[in-house]
Structures are given as structure tokens and as C-alpha cells.
Motif scaffolding. Structure first.
Motif, PDB file in Angstrom:
ATOM      1  N   ASP A 300       0.832  -1.204   0.000  1.00 40.14           N
ATOM      2  CA  ASP A 300       0.000   0.000   0.000  1.00 40.14           C
ATOM      3  C   ASP A 300       0.868   1.256   0.000  1.00 40.14           C
ATOM      4  O   ASP A 300       0.433   2.312   0.419  1.00 40.14           O
ATOM      5  CB  ASP A 300      -0.973  -0.030   1.176  1.00 40.14           C
ATOM      6  CG  ASP A 300      -0.251   0.164   2.495  1.00 40.14           C
ATOM      7  OD1 ASP A 300       0.996   0.057   2.503  1.00 40.14           O
ATOM      8  OD2 ASP A 300      -0.920   0.443   3.495  1.00 40.14           O
ATOM      9  N   LYS A 301       2.131   1.101  -0.440  1.00 42.54           N
ATOM     10  CA  LYS A 301       3.040   2.232  -0.637  1.00 42.54           C
ATOM     11  C   LYS A 301       3.624   2.795   0.651  1.00 42.54           C
ATOM     12  O   LYS A 301       4.423   3.721   0.623  1.00 42.54           O
ATOM     13  CB  LYS A 301       2.351   3.389  -1.398  1.00 42.54           C
ATOM     14  CG  LYS A 301       1.860   3.019  -2.781  1.00 42.54           C
ATOM     15  CD  LYS A 301       3.022   2.967  -3.733  1.00 42.54           C
ATOM     16  CE  LYS A 301       2.610   2.631  -5.151  1.00 42.54           C
ATOM     17  NZ  LYS A 301       1.677   1.486  -5.273  1.00 42.54           N
ATOM     18  N   LYS A 302       3.207   2.244   1.775  1.00 40.50           N
ATOM     19  CA  LYS A 302       3.797   2.737   3.004  1.00 40.50           C
ATOM     20  C   LYS A 302       5.224   2.228   3.129  1.00 40.50           C
ATOM     21  O   LYS A 302       5.519   1.111   2.743  1.00 40.50           O
ATOM     22  CB  LYS A 302       2.979   2.233   4.200  1.00 40.50           C
ATOM     23  CG  LYS A 302       1.756   3.075   4.463  1.00 40.50           C
ATOM     24  CD  LYS A 302       1.216   2.752   5.842  1.00 40.50           C
ATOM     25  CE  LYS A 302       0.035   3.625   6.176  1.00 40.50           C
ATOM     26  NZ  LYS A 302      -0.646   3.168   7.388  1.00 40.50           N
ATOM     27  N   LYS A 303       6.087   3.066   3.687  1.00 41.64           N
ATOM     28  CA  LYS A 303       7.453   2.616   3.922  1.00 41.64           C
ATOM     29  C   LYS A 303       7.614   2.218   5.379  1.00 41.64           C
ATOM     30  O   LYS A 303       7.171   2.936   6.269  1.00 41.64           O
ATOM     31  CB  LYS A 303       8.442   3.741   3.595  1.00 41.64           C
ATOM     32  CG  LYS A 303       9.064   3.558   2.227  1.00 41.64           C
ATOM     33  CD  LYS A 303      10.304   4.384   2.000  1.00 41.64           C
ATOM     34  CE  LYS A 303      10.044   5.861   2.069  1.00 41.64           C
ATOM     35  NZ  LYS A 303      11.048   6.665   1.357  1.00 41.64           N
ATOM     36  N   ILE A 304       8.243   1.087   5.600  1.00 38.18           N
ATOM     37  CA  ILE A 304       8.534   0.658   6.968  1.00 38.18           C
ATOM     38  C   ILE A 304       9.973   0.191   7.049  1.00 38.18           C
ATOM     39  O   ILE A 304      10.635   0.014   6.028  1.00 38.18           O
ATOM     40  CB  ILE A 304       7.611  -0.506   7.396  1.00 38.18           C
ATOM     41  CG1 ILE A 304       7.859  -1.709   6.461  1.00 38.18           C
ATOM     42  CG2 ILE A 304       6.153  -0.094   7.391  1.00 38.18           C
ATOM     43  CD1 ILE A 304       7.428  -3.028   7.057  1.00 38.18           C
ATOM     44  N   SER A 305      10.444  -0.030   8.252  1.00 40.00           N
ATOM     45  CA  SER A 305      11.754  -0.654   8.420  1.00 40.00           C
ATOM     46  C   SER A 305      11.594  -2.148   8.211  1.00 40.00           C
ATOM     47  O   SER A 305      10.780  -2.783   8.875  1.00 40.00           O
ATOM     48  CB  SER A 305      12.281  -0.427   9.842  1.00 40.00           C
ATOM     49  OG  SER A 305      12.395   0.940  10.120  1.00 40.00           O
ATOM     50  N   SER A 306      12.384  -2.698   7.322  1.00 45.70           N
ATOM     51  CA  SER A 306      12.326  -4.138   7.129  1.00 45.70           C
ATOM     52  C   SER A 306      12.685  -4.813   8.450  1.00 45.70           C
ATOM     53  O   SER A 306      13.635  -4.406   9.117  1.00 45.70           O
ATOM     54  CB  SER A 306      13.333  -4.574   6.064  1.00 45.70           C
ATOM     55  OG  SER A 306      13.551  -5.966   6.171  1.00 45.70           O
ATOM     56  N   HIS A 307      11.909  -5.795   8.836  1.00 39.48           N
ATOM     57  CA  HIS A 307      12.255  -6.535  10.040  1.00 39.48           C
ATOM     58  C   HIS A 307      12.749  -7.940   9.691  1.00 39.48           C
ATOM     59  O   HIS A 307      12.613  -8.874  10.454  1.00 39.48           O
ATOM     60  CB  HIS A 307      11.080  -6.548  11.027  1.00 39.48           C
ATOM     61  CG  HIS A 307      11.010  -5.287  11.849  1.00 39.48           C
ATOM     62  ND1 HIS A 307      10.740  -4.048  11.305  1.00 39.48           N
ATOM     63  CD2 HIS A 307      11.204  -5.057  13.182  1.00 39.48           C
ATOM     64  CE1 HIS A 307      10.753  -3.125  12.264  1.00 39.48           C
ATOM     65  NE2 HIS A 307      11.033  -3.717  13.414  1.00 39.48           N
ATOM     66  N   TRP A 308      13.322  -8.027   8.501  1.00 43.57           N
ATOM     67  CA  TRP A 308      13.928  -9.287   8.073  1.00 43.57           C
ATOM     68  C   TRP A 308      15.434  -9.107   8.157  1.00 43.57           C
ATOM     69  O   TRP A 308      16.050  -8.559   7.263  1.00 43.57           O
ATOM     70  CB  TRP A 308      13.491  -9.591   6.641  1.00 43.57           C
ATOM     71  CG  TRP A 308      14.014 -10.866   6.082  1.00 43.57           C
ATOM     72  CD1 TRP A 308      14.562 -11.908   6.760  1.00 43.57           C
ATOM     73  CD2 TRP A 308      14.041 -11.237   4.696  1.00 43.57           C
ATOM     74  NE1 TRP A 308      14.916 -12.912   5.899  1.00 43.57           N
ATOM     75  CE2 TRP A 308      14.605 -12.529   4.621  1.00 43.57           C
ATOM     76  CE3 TRP A 308      13.622 -10.619   3.513  1.00 43.57           C
ATOM     77  CZ2 TRP A 308      14.779 -13.206   3.413  1.00 43.57           C
ATOM     78  CZ3 TRP A 308      13.798 -11.291   2.307  1.00 43.57           C
ATOM     79  CH2 TRP A 308      14.364 -12.568   2.264  1.00 43.57           C
ATOM     80  N   TRP A 309      15.956  -9.566   9.286  1.00 43.90           N
ATOM     81  CA  TRP A 309      17.387  -9.376   9.521  1.00 43.90           C
ATOM     82  C   TRP A 309      18.151 -10.498   8.838  1.00 43.90           C
ATOM     83  O   TRP A 309      18.158 -11.630   9.323  1.00 43.90           O
ATOM     84  CB  TRP A 309      17.677  -9.406  11.014  1.00 43.90           C
ATOM     85  CG  TRP A 309      16.884  -8.408  11.803  1.00 43.90           C
ATOM     86  CD1 TRP A 309      17.222  -7.123  12.038  1.00 43.90           C
ATOM     87  CD2 TRP A 309      15.630  -8.607  12.454  1.00 43.90           C
ATOM     88  NE1 TRP A 309      16.257  -6.505  12.790  1.00 43.90           N
ATOM     89  CE2 TRP A 309      15.274  -7.389  13.061  1.00 43.90           C
ATOM     90  CE3 TRP A 309      14.753  -9.691  12.581  1.00 43.90           C
ATOM     91  CZ2 TRP A 309      14.094  -7.224  13.790  1.00 43.90           C
ATOM     92  CZ3 TRP A 309      13.579  -9.536  13.304  1.00 43.90           C
ATOM     93  CH2 TRP A 309      13.259  -8.316  13.893  1.00 43.90           C
TER      94      TRP A 309
ATOM     95  N   HIS B 123       6.884  14.009   1.207  1.00 39.59           N
ATOM     96  CA  HIS B 123       6.083  13.844   2.407  1.00 39.59           C
ATOM     97  C   HIS B 123       5.301  12.538   2.415  1.00 39.59           C
ATOM     98  O   HIS B 123       5.337  11.785   3.380  1.00 39.59           O
ATOM     99  CB  HIS B 123       5.120  15.025   2.478  1.00 39.59           C
ATOM    100  CG  HIS B 123       4.295  15.033   3.710  1.00 39.59           C
ATOM    101  ND1 HIS B 123       4.851  15.167   4.961  1.00 39.59           N
ATOM    102  CD2 HIS B 123       2.957  14.920   3.887  1.00 39.59           C
ATOM    103  CE1 HIS B 123       3.894  15.135   5.862  1.00 39.59           C
ATOM    104  NE2 HIS B 123       2.726  14.980   5.247  1.00 39.59           N
ATOM    105  N   VAL B 124       4.645  12.270   1.316  1.00 38.23           N
ATOM    106  CA  VAL B 124       3.679  11.176   1.295  1.00 38.23           C
ATOM    107  C   VAL B 124       4.317   9.829   1.616  1.00 38.23           C
ATOM    108  O   VAL B 124       3.823   9.070   2.436  1.00 38.23           O
ATOM    109  CB  VAL B 124       2.967  11.106  -0.075  1.00 38.23           C
ATOM    110  CG1 VAL B 124       2.012   9.921  -0.103  1.00 38.23           C
ATOM    111  CG2 VAL B 124       2.230  12.408  -0.320  1.00 38.23           C
ATOM    112  N   THR B 125       5.421   9.547   0.997  1.00 40.19           N
ATOM    113  CA  THR B 125       6.003   8.227   1.241  1.00 40.19           C
ATOM    114  C   THR B 125       6.784   8.163   2.535  1.00 40.19           C
ATOM    115  O   THR B 125       7.238   7.104   2.929  1.00 40.19           O
ATOM    116  CB  THR B 125       6.954   7.824   0.102  1.00 40.19           C
ATOM    117  OG1 THR B 125       7.799   8.916  -0.206  1.00 40.19           O
ATOM    118  CG2 THR B 125       6.184   7.369  -1.115  1.00 40.19           C
TER     119      THR B 125
END
Ligand SMILES: [Ca+2]
Ligand SMILES: [Ca+2]
Lengths: 491, 161, 491
Positions: A300-309, B123-125
Motif C-alpha cells: 500500500d506504498k507505506k514505507k517501513i523498516s524491514s524486520h527481516w534481519w 512527504h507522502v512516502t
């Protein structure tokens, strides 16, 4: 649109402060949890690393048993120490408890495991409860006492090891790291985010030892960093942190005594943090999470920190690297990593062999019946001191999991030093016997001391197996015994 | 002597620059759209030979379509006008009268302005991620956006300009 | 108008195509010439480098005679070879001819210098005329024949070595580099500008040797790169490029035979290009000129390439580095350079000592009168082969002028290998004597073989001096002779 600040998200979860179950975080953070589950991947290899947990001494068999880049002398070098029974390549955090329960380093042929509860320290968030419950009495409890006291998946390394469950702020669960920071007058909460993103890994990916009882709570874990993070600093540190009474090693901290050369030894474990800290990237403030937890975009285009170490090289695009090295191709970057790794691994193999030769030399010197040098005893002790140092230096790079990449210059320098110390041990042992043993040492090491390919607690109960290698005569045949523990089950 | 004056737009008197400066100045006072846009864009900035390297790397970058000042000046007009006036006058003055050290160095206000603009556009991403500010500046990770500085010098610059 | 392409400046000078005098370029290019004159600076030092031309073996005396980071065994390792008379730290290009005329490597006590004209190859643009005049006959002419045939300043390394005088386009004056490019099917004119900016330095800052006559025009210079640029590649190359007939070295190219161990040796010289090429920067396309000829702005605002070729660390601001590393402070960058250099230099010192020990071991073996091993002869030869290899590997890093910075991983790996080869030589020599010589080798190397602190052609004429070191007995006392040449003057 004019957006001044990008404040990092602040969370307010519905979780209690003492939540430690991984599954409890799933609903709150499905994206991170989704990546977390990728730690189950256990097939993909890179040239020197990857996630198959093959036996790290086995360079003869193919995966998953062995791998081409294994060091064949590990069982020799650790003879008499649990590491000689089984030592495997690391894989994902989700396997930490499972692999721990299976490992032959812990005695499963007895009610007692023969190792302290401290071993659990880096396998998951249960530590928070156990240490809270028992305080410093926890450490010396036998490791097997906790076998069935946790859930293999829900309590493996997970969210609560690095996050406050209520706010998801980074935190430290680790007692030895908290102790170290305190000793430096530092408060984790006050540190820069960037530092925190390395320190959460520094809870576990570090060299450690367990206190001898005259130095504090018996078996409490401690990081040997008072003099600094280099091999020489830690080696010096260990020289007066133990109860050893062996001549020439008085006051040394000692992990075990090598039965072949009778040398009080040190074991190094996964010093990633110490290696990285003054390496090319560490010095420049590039931290573990930058490479091993790079931002990823979810569907959904959100960026997160990968939690796959895992190894950043498992991604053919090397996305983690190319946020910074976007002017380079993945192929180029991979070639550069290999440029360092090949040199490091080749020198590792050589250092490993000289270390074996050193044990053999001192063995021969100890058993020598010919005419000895006047200062025979001192020379042998000096040789043993060099064995201890040479093998520790080798192990600092061998146990480190990046095969030199985290700090190319330090890795190669440390290996050259290891080779020098071990060679000095050989020279001193020869001198002690007036070179009577030199002839026996002047052959290919593979002939003098063949690698021990198979060994385990079970095999050590088998008198036939114990005849298959010269060096086995220095360790006892164990009384036949049935397996008592199978994972969490008592048989 | 140099045979082709291709890159050297710097006649010693630099009269045209002063004229441009005047134009820019008047543009600022008038606050009119066209002059403002022109003086935001690569062709204008690249008018100074000293801006050549930045312009060359900009032209081949992912941001080539942006005007220089979409990064280098505040987006908000109330801040932009005084910022441009100061920066423009400073560049102009220094370029004409002072010895300029190599390599050029972004000043602290440049860094902050640029960084704010990164955040504004992206901003958005980025709002969902924990720590886009861990390195202080976005370029702590996206190092190439700093005009591809890790590339060999010959791919960014030439001598005698 | 938008920015155009990156067009390097094109010039049309008033100079003739065959202009070689530096002064002739002054009026046309006063800015570059102004920087060129800064090469006269000869005082400023960095931690491991700088521009004082101290004696590179002298770690006892202060500057300008010696320097703290000198390697004391150089005269031992090169005994019997001109390098043992005098070897100094490099300084600016404007001194190339002056220092050449003064150096004791060339015999100034005789009409003939004892070295070929080839030596002139990298000291200035006169080569263009000389080679044009004599063709391949030039090389074998005695070096002293040209002493007074050039102007010390006007014909030292300068513009014509790298530029076409009419257009100032980059060009190669160097025959061996042209030959190499031809062998690779490459045409300098067609290469990328970036490559040219390294190759002009690769005309001189490279390992070289002079052809044995059965391999081409006698004494013609050649670069040993057919197998590649790594120490192992070049070592292998030399194994069949010479006329040596010594047993075990048949067909080897040989620079000289070490008189103490009777080993046919190789001498490595300034392999900057080969070291850089697959180093961190070289692999990334960052070339010599980027760091050693950074763009500078002169008072009238023009940006030119600095023509002051020197250590980039002499500039306290490290401007050259910060063209790229603009996010780092000068102090940080300096610390990182030292991080590599200290490790490299420490390992260099160790490699140097084991190499000395290896010569001594073979000396003892050759003179051994006790009972010898059955395969004594083969073992001694094998030991000598290891001496040759160990010392060449050491020299590849010792002669390289960046103390590891141009390629940290390769430098440290090469030194570890050097130490292993030299140690192997010691082991084999001991084995050849059934370890009869081992005792003599079991001391501090400084005691077994003290460093030779003073030596020169003049001193070698002095019988008293020749009694000051054990090893001198392996080289002849030279007949007393007066100096014939003083710089360009015949006395
Ligand atoms: Ca340990
Ligand atoms: Ca050579």
C-alpha cells in the motif's frame, strides 16, 4: 504543500508494558510483522553467508550439511569445549529458540545441560521475565531448567527485545549492555536515534563472557569492553578477569582448557558490533539497521523498516546498499564485498591451520622425552600463552559473521597477527625441546593433524569413534547415556 | 590560449551578470512570476561558470526536471523572497570580488533549506516511517542527491573555466 | 541556454609539437605553471609521508636524515644491489633530475654508471628526444652518458610528459605504457578522459623491469602486467621472463642475486598504479588526478587542475578529498587514512623482519657443516624460492608510496602472504639442516642480524667499514676510487 517537520511516528498501542509474546504485536503492526515472518526463509545463500544452518566445520558435504566455505579445523580447535560438538551457521531470528533447543552444545543426555541459564540471554524476550523474577540468581541456574518454560515461536527473539510495547520506542532488554552503558555514564534514552539503531543489535551481536564468581554474580554475562573494542583490547582485558591458577595464566579469565596443549583458552563469539564500530561504515555512522533493516515499501506504498534481519546480499538488487551507493550497480557492490571476503576467508583458513599446528607443537613438547632446553618450562608456558592469543585473534574474525566486510583492514590485520602469535607458539615449543620435535612438524598440517570431521556428545560415548583421531585420547570417552531432552520434551 | 570559449562565459568585466542581477533584483521587488521562474532554473544558475558542476550533475539526475530553486530556496513565498535576495546577492558579490575556495561548500542555511524541501516533496512516502531523520539530513542516506559527489571528478567537471 | 556537454578545454598554443622544455610552457599557462612550481616545496610531512627526502631505512635520526616511520632493514634486504647504497623518500617532480644525478645507486666513481640509460625513462621529457634519436638502441647505453645532456630544471618531469604541446591534450610519452596498451588492443586517444587521468601517472608510478636480451631489445623497460596487476600475477609473470640458469630458478627474470642467501631476487618499484587499480577508489573510477590534482581556483577565478603532485594530506583542509567526501570533516578523513596506514606499516615492519630472518636461515643452511637432510639441496632451493616470493610481496607494499591507503585490503593481504612465504623459507632452511640451525635463529632478529645503518659505494671502498657487519663479508670491498661525477660535472 509545505511540510516542515517529519516527526517520527509515535505509537500508543493497546499492549501492556510487560507484553513479550511476538504474536501479540501482529494485529497492531501487521506490516512489520509481515516482514518479521520472512525471517523463516532458510534456503538462500550468498557466496560466504546466507541462511542455511549448515555445520560450519564441514567443507566436504554439500548443503544443508556442509558448505564449500567452511573451516575444517573447528572441532580440533575447540576440542573439549561444547563448541566442538556442534556449531552451525546462524539463520533467522525466528529460529533462535528452536535452534537453541536442538544444539548439541547443551547436554541433552542429562537432566542438566551443563551450561548456565545465561545462555538464554540472547534467544528472546523471556529474559525480561526471568531476570525480573530471579534477579542475579537467574544466571547460574542450569540452562535445561528453562527448556519447557517458553513457547518456541512466540518467545523467540522478537518485538519486546527492542521495543517498549506501549510506545514502540527502542529500548534495551539486555542486562550486560545496560551495565556497559552505565559504566560509561550513558543513558540509552538520551542517545541519538542513530546510535540506538546499532545498540539494539549490540545487545546480542557482541563478544561476551560469564563472570567468575569472585568478580560478581556467578555466570552473569558481561561484555569485555573496558579497554576498547579491538582484539588486543579485549585480550588484555581478559588477562585479569578470572580465577585461573595455572602457572603463566594466573588471574586470567578462561573459557576452557584445551586438552591437547593444556592451554587455558578463550572463546570469541559473534563480535559484529565491535568489528563494525571502527570499520569503514561504523566510523562513518552507518549503522546495522541501515543495511540489515533498510526501509522497504509495502504494497500500500507505506514505507517501513524491514524486520527481516539477514544478509543484504540475498537481495539481488542490493537495495539496502543502494540508498547510499545509488551510483553503483548491484554487481559492482557485490564484487567489492567479495574482494574483501575472499582475502579474509583465505587468511582465516591459514590462521586456523597455524593455530592447529601450535596445539600439536605444544602437545609434542609436553610429551617430549628427549633432551629439553634449560628453560623448558617457561618456554612451554610462553608457547601456550601464544596459542591462547593466536587462537583468540583468529576467532575474533572467524566468529564474526561478515567475513571481513564489516571492517576489512581490521579483519586482515587481526588475522596476520593471529598467524604471527600462533607461529611464535610453534617456534617456542620447538625451542623447548631443543628442536627435537621440529621434524614431526615439518609436514603438511593435514597429515600431521587431520581435521576432525565428525564429533558430538553421542559420538563421544562411542569407544570406536574415539579411536578415529589421535587427539581424542585427550578427552574422556563419555559413559553411554540416553537422550533425556528432545527439544522441549523430557523423554 | 584557450581555443574554444565553449564553457567560458566569463568575460573579465562580467557586465552581463550585473545586468542579470539587476533583473533578478527587480524581479524580486516586483514579485512577478516570470522572472522568478527564470531565475529559479538551471539555465539561469548555470550562467555562472562556478555553478557548472552543480548544473551538469543536476541535468543527469533523477531531479533534472526540477528547477534549482525547488531545492535551493524555501517553497513558501514569504521566506523565499528574502532568501533569494540574500543568496543571490551573496553569490553575485562573491563571484565578482572574492577568491572562491574549491570545492564549493553548501552553507548551513542551504543544507536546512534543501532538506526541508526534500521532506516537503516526499512527504507522502515518508510520514509512515520511523526515522527519516536519523542521519540529520536526507542526504545522509541519499548521498547521490548531493550532486553525485561520489562520481569521478572527470564526469562532473572540466578545467580552465 | 542550458548547460552543454562536459568539454575539456581545447587549446591552440604557439609551441612546436616537439617542445620539451618546461619553461617554454610558462607564458602560455601561467596558472598551471604557478602550481607546478609548488612542487619545489620540500619541508612538509604527514604522519607517514610528505616531501622531505629522508633516507628510507633510517629510523634513528630525525629529519631530514631519517624519520620515525622508516624500515631499518632495507640495506640488508637489498644487499648487493644498488638500492642498498641509497634510497630516499620521493619528493616533488621538479627534483626528479636533481635527485637522480645525486643518487648513489648510479656509480659516480666511474665513467660508467653501471646502469642502463633506461633509468632516465621516468625522469623527464628528454626521453622523447633520446628515444626518437636512437630507437631501441638507446636503452642499453650507460646511464652516465646522458648526465650532462639535459637541463636539471627545464628537463625534469614536466608538461611534455603528459601533454601534446600544440593542443595540451593528454598524451603518453612512455614507451612501456604505449607497448602495454598496444598489447591490449587499446588506443590511448580513444580512451575515456577518466582513464587518461590515471594512465598519465601510470607511465611512471608502476612496477617495471628491463628486458633480458633474449626477450627483446636489451634493457628496454617493460611492465610485468600480462597476467594482471596483483602481486601473485606479477610474481608468476617473472617466473619465465628471464635468462637465469641457477637451479630452481631456470628461466626466471632476476634483478640481482642476494649475496647472503644466494637467492635470485626481484626488486619491486612504486606500484601505485597496480595497487590503486582494484582498490576502494580505483575500482570506483576515482583516479590519481582526482586526489593528487584536484581543481583549485586561482586568484582570477579560473578553475585549474592543481599541478602540485603531492600528498593530499599536506593540505590541512583535505580539499582534494572533500570534493567527494563533503559530508566528512578533514580530521575524520585523516583518522581513517591513518587507521589503514598504521596497520599497514606495522605489518610491513614485521614482514621485513621475517624476510631478513629468511636470508639468514638460508645463509646458515648453506654454510652448515653438520648432518644434513637427505633432500638438503632441494630444501635449500625451495627455501630460496620462498625468500624470493616473500620479499617481492613485502616490496610490493613497501615500495608502494601510500602505506596501504590506495588499497587497504590488498595491502594487508599481501603482507600476510609475504610473512607466510618468508616463514616458510625459514622452516625449509631449518629442515634442510635437520634443525641444526634452528637454535641460532631462536633469538630476537635485531640480535641475530642487526640492521645495516650505514652503507654506500664510498663506504664499500673502506675495509674498516666492511668489518662492521657480518653480512658485508658476502660482498667485495671495492677498490678505492675517486668520485668521477658530481651531478652533471665530470671531475
Ligand atoms: Ca567469549
Ligand atoms: Ca621491478
Amino acid at each position: 504543500s509545505d511540510v516542515g517537520e517529519l516527526n517520527p511516528p509515535v505509537y500508543k498501542t493497546k499492549l501492556p508494558a510487560d507484553e513479550i509474546r511476538n504474536s501479540a504485536f501482529k494485529n497492531e503492526f501487521p506490516l512489520q510483522y509481515g516482514y518479521y515472518e520472512r525471517n523463516n526463509e532458510t534456503q538462500v545463500m550468498t557466496e560466504y553467508n546466507g541462511s542455511v544452518n549448515y555445520n560450519k566445520h564441514n567443507n566436504a558435504d554439500p548443503l544443508p550439511e556442509g558448505y564449500k566455505h567452511a573451516q575444517p579445523y573447528l572441532k580440533n580447535l575447540w576440542l573439549g569445549y561444547p563448541f566442538s560438538y556442534e556449531y552451525r551457521s546462524a539463520r533467522g531470528h525466528t529460529y533462535a529458540v528452536e535452534d537453541f533447543l536442538k544444539i548439541d552444545r547443551i547436554n541433552r543426555y542429562d537432566e542438566k545441560g551443563g551450561l548456565p541459564g545465561t545462555c538464554w540471554n540472547c534467544k528472546g524476550p523471556k529474559m525480561l521475565e526471568w531476570v525480573k523474577g530471579k534477579g542475579d540468581d537467574f544466571w547460574a541456574v542450569d540452562v535445561n531448567a528453562m527448556r519447557d518454560k517458553l513457547d518456541v515461536k512466540d518467545h523467540t527473539i522478537g518485538c519486546a527485545n527492542c521495543h517498549e510495547p506501549e510506545t514502540m520506542e527502542l529500548r534495551l532488554y539486555s542486562v550486560p549492555l545496560q551495565d556497559y552503558l552505565k559504566s560509561q555514564g550513558k543513558d540509552f534514552k538520551q542517545l541519538a536515534r542513530n546510535e540506538k539503531r546499532a545498540l539494539v543489535c549490540g545487545q546480542c551481536h557482541v563478544e561476551y563472557y560469564f563472570l567468575d564468581k569472585s568478580f560478581g554474580p556467578a555466570k552473569k554475562p558481561k561484555f569485555p569492553w573496558d579497554n576498547g573494542f579491538d582484539p588486543e583490547d579485549m585480550f588484555t582485558y581478559y588477562q585479569d578477569q578470572g580465577e585461573c591458577r595455572v602457572k603463566g595464566f594466573e588471574g586470567n579469565f578462561v573459557d576452557w582448557t584445551h586438552p591437547v596443549s593444556k592451554t587455558p583458552m578463550l572463546k570469541a563469539q559473534h563480535p559484529e558490533y565491535e568489528t563494525w564500530i571502527n570499520g569503514t561504515h561504523g566510523a562513518a555512522g552507518v549503522v546495522c539497521a541501515d543495511c540489515h533493516m533498510a526501509y522497504v515499501r509495502t504494497d500500500d506504498k507505506k514505507k517501513i523498516s524491514s524486520h527481516w534481519w539477514t544478509s543484504p546480499l540475498k537481495d539481488p538488487e542490493l537495495r539496502a546498499c543502494r540508498q547510499c551507493h545509488s551510483d553503483k550497480t548491484p554487481e559492482f557492490l557485490k564484487t567489492r564485498v567479495l574482494f574483501t571476503q575472499k582475502k579474509t576467508f583465505d587468511q582465516l583458513l591459514i590462521a586456523q591451520e597455524i593455530s592447529v599446528k601450535a596445539h600439536e607443537a605444544v602437545r609434542l613438547a609436553l610429551e617430549y622425552t628427549g633432551e629439553k632446553a634449560l628453560d623448558y618450562e617457561n618456554l612451554v608456558i610462553a608457547a601456550q600463552q601464544m596459542i591462547r592469543k593466536g587462537q583468540f585473534f583468529w576467532d575474533m574474525i572467524s566468529a564474526e559473521n561478515s567475513v571481513g566486510f564489516h571492517n576489512p583492514a581490521k579483519a586482515l590485520d587481526t588475522l596476520a597477527s593471529s598467524q604471527q602469535f600462533s607461529q611464535k607458539a610453534v617456534d617456542l615449543a620447538c625451542e623447548a625441546t631443543k628442536f627435537g620435535i621440529s621434524k614431526d612438524l615439518a609436514k603438511d598440517i593435514k597429515q600431521i593433524v587431520p581435521p576432525i570431521l565428525k564429533h558430538s556428545r553421542k559420538l563421544q560415548q562411542d569407544p570406536e569413534h574415539m579411536k578415529t583421531h589421535e587427539w581424542f585420547k585427550y578427552i574422556p570417552v563419555l559413559p553411554a547415556a540416553n537422550q533425556v531432552w528432545d527439544g522441549q520434551k523430557k523423554l | 590560449m584557450r581555443a574554444s570559449p565553449k564553457n567560458s562565459k566569463n568575460g573579465p568585466p562580467r557586465l552581463w551578470l550585473w545586468i542579470l542581477g539587476l533583473v533578478m533584483g527587480s524581479v524580486i521587488t516586483v514579485g512577478a512570476g516570470i522572472g522568478m521562474q527564470i531565475s529559479d532554473r538551471r539555465p539561469f544558475c548555470a550562467g555562472c561558470h562556478i555553478m557548472n558542476e552543480a548544473a551538469v550533475t543536476h541535468k543527469i539526475s533523477a531531479h533534472a526536471e526540477l528547477a534549482c530553486n525547488e531545492c535551493h530556496a524555501p517553497h513558501n513565498l514569504a521566506e523565499k523572497l528574502p532568501f533569494k535576495a540574500v543568496a543571490g546577492t551573496k553569490d553575485l558579490y562573491l563571484n565578482t570580488f572574492e577568491k572562491i575556495e574549491m570545492p564549493l561548500k553548501a552553507g548551513e542555511s542551504t543544507r536546512q533549506v534543501v532538506n526541508t524541501n526534500c521532506k516537503a516533496c516526499h512527504h507522502v512516502t515518508n510520514t509512515t516511517v520511523a526515522a527519516m531523520d536519523v542521519k540529520g539530513l536526507c542526504t545522509g542516506c541519499h548521498r547521490n542527491v548531493q550532486h553525485m559527489r561520489m562520481k569521478p571528478v572527470s564526469t562532473r567537471s572540466v578545467g580552465d573555466v
